[in-house]
Motif scaffolding. Structure first.
Motif, mmCIF file in Angstrom:
data_model
loop_
_atom_site.group_PDB
_atom_site.id
_atom_site.type_symbol
_atom_site.label_atom_id
_atom_site.label_comp_id
_atom_site.label_asym_id
_atom_site.label_seq_id
_atom_site.Cartn_x
_atom_site.Cartn_y
_atom_site.Cartn_z
ATOM 1 N N THR A 1 0.841 -1.196 0.000
ATOM 2 C CA THR A 1 0.000 0.000 0.000
ATOM 3 C C THR A 1 0.875 1.245 0.000
ATOM 4 O O THR A 1 2.089 1.173 0.249
ATOM 5 C CB THR A 1 -0.874 0.032 1.267
ATOM 6 O OG1 THR A 1 -0.005 0.122 2.412
ATOM 7 C CG2 THR A 1 -1.740 -1.223 1.388
ATOM 8 N N ASP A 2 0.271 2.390 -0.238
ATOM 9 C CA ASP A 2 1.000 3.657 -0.127
ATOM 10 C C ASP A 2 1.538 3.835 1.284
ATOM 11 O O ASP A 2 2.634 4.378 1.474
ATOM 12 C CB ASP A 2 0.089 4.838 -0.480
ATOM 13 C CG ASP A 2 -0.254 4.885 -1.967
ATOM 14 O OD1 ASP A 2 0.224 4.013 -2.719
ATOM 15 O OD2 ASP A 2 -1.003 5.791 -2.371
ATOM 16 N N GLU A 3 0.778 3.360 2.275
ATOM 17 C CA GLU A 3 1.231 3.458 3.671
ATOM 18 C C GLU A 3 2.470 2.602 3.903
ATOM 19 O O GLU A 3 3.388 3.004 4.619
ATOM 20 C CB GLU A 3 0.102 3.044 4.632
ATOM 21 C CG GLU A 3 -1.060 4.009 4.706
ATOM 22 C CD GLU A 3 -2.011 3.948 3.499
ATOM 23 O OE1 GLU A 3 -2.797 4.893 3.326
ATOM 24 O OE2 GLU A 3 -1.956 2.965 2.729
ATOM 25 N N PHE B 1 4.693 1.896 1.652
ATOM 26 C CA PHE B 1 5.786 2.616 0.989
ATOM 27 C C PHE B 1 6.300 3.739 1.882
ATOM 28 O O PHE B 1 7.513 3.902 2.073
ATOM 29 C CB PHE B 1 5.308 3.177 -0.352
ATOM 30 C CG PHE B 1 6.359 3.968 -1.077
ATOM 31 C CD1 PHE B 1 7.283 3.334 -1.892
ATOM 32 C CD2 PHE B 1 6.441 5.348 -0.943
ATOM 33 C CE1 PHE B 1 8.266 4.057 -2.562
ATOM 34 C CE2 PHE B 1 7.418 6.082 -1.595
ATOM 35 C CZ PHE B 1 8.333 5.432 -2.408
ATOM 36 N N ASP B 2 5.371 4.512 2.455
ATOM 37 C CA ASP B 2 5.775 5.633 3.308
ATOM 38 C C ASP B 2 6.506 5.148 4.552
ATOM 39 O O ASP B 2 7.497 5.754 4.976
ATOM 40 C CB ASP B 2 4.544 6.460 3.715
ATOM 41 C CG ASP B 2 3.951 7.239 2.542
ATOM 42 O OD1 ASP B 2 4.658 7.394 1.513
ATOM 43 O OD2 ASP B 2 2.798 7.676 2.646
#
Length: 235
Positions: A92-94, A96-97
């Motif tokens: 998810t983008d989370e 990745f962050d």
């Protein structure tokens, strides 16, 4: 001027990080120990600096507090890291962050400030902690974000080693196989051992021994040293 050497260890509250704090104290260093949940130490030569290095400002604060307490920074071990293994399309983008925040942004800020301090005192040593998966991808361990971020650390190790080679700063990396830390429950150890040609997972002492070897090797810089039970050699 204080002549006692000072090491900074991120991810220092357990596992490899805690082992490194002990090892550097045995070498006579004062230690600045960081993790999100680190507790104050009874040892006056261990300064605990809590904070998440993915958060802007924390990396710089770790180095500043170390300079304030001990007057210098000789070694930085970038041990803090996040590992999330998923099939690539399930990240998810989370995710990745989270992974880039700790593995890249955290590395960048704390290392930038440490290098400034080292340049001011005529030298120092940076050790990054990477994974054997960068060189030895494994179908059983889909981990693109680990390769993306830790592969970046491998590359920047060589870049910084060459950039600062004439100014007394060495930069090296240990690329780890699977190490017996709280991250891996006991019941997984047998299966994980099979990923290594030597037939066992690594011990914290295997990693600590490699880092202390690099510490004591003034002619060694820009090296990615596999501590992986033979994984990157083949299977």
């Amino acid at each position: 001027m204080n002549t006692q050497k000072v090491a900074v260890v991120t991810g220092a509250s357990q596992g490899i990080g805690a082992g490194l704090v002990t090892a550097y104290r045995k070498l006579g260093y004062a230690v600045v120990a960081n993790s999100r949940s680190i507790q104050p130490s009874d040892d006056p030569f261990v300064l605990a600096v809590p904070g998440d290095i993915a958060t802007p400002g924390v990396g710089e604060r770790i180095i500043e507090q170390g300079l304030e307490a001990f007057g210098r920074i000789d070694t930085l071990v970038n041990n803090a890291g996040v590992f999330v293994a998923k099939p690539f399309t399930e990240y998810t983008d989370e995710d990745f962050d989270l992974v880039t925040g700790v593995n890249l942004r955290g590395f960048f800020e704390v290392t930038r400030r440490a290098v400034e301090a080292m340049l001011g005192q005529g030298g120092g040593h940076i050790v990054n902690v990477s994974t054997a998966l960068v060189e030895h991808a494994n179908t059983n361990v889909p981990s693109a974000l680990a390769s993306l971020t830790k592969g970046g650390l491998n590359a920047v190790t060589k870049s910084l080693a060459v950039e600062y080679a004439t100014r007394g700063i060495r930069v090296n990396t240990v690329a780890l196989g699977i190490i017996n830390t709280p991250m891996h429950p006991e019941e997984t150890h047998e299966a994980l051992a099979g990923l290594h040609p030597v037939g066992r997972i690594g011990d914290i002492s295997d990693v600590v021994g490699a880092v202390t070897y690099l510490e004591d090797s003034p002619f060694v810089t820009g090296v990615i040293l596999p501590i992986d039970g033979g994984q990157t050699a083949g299977h």
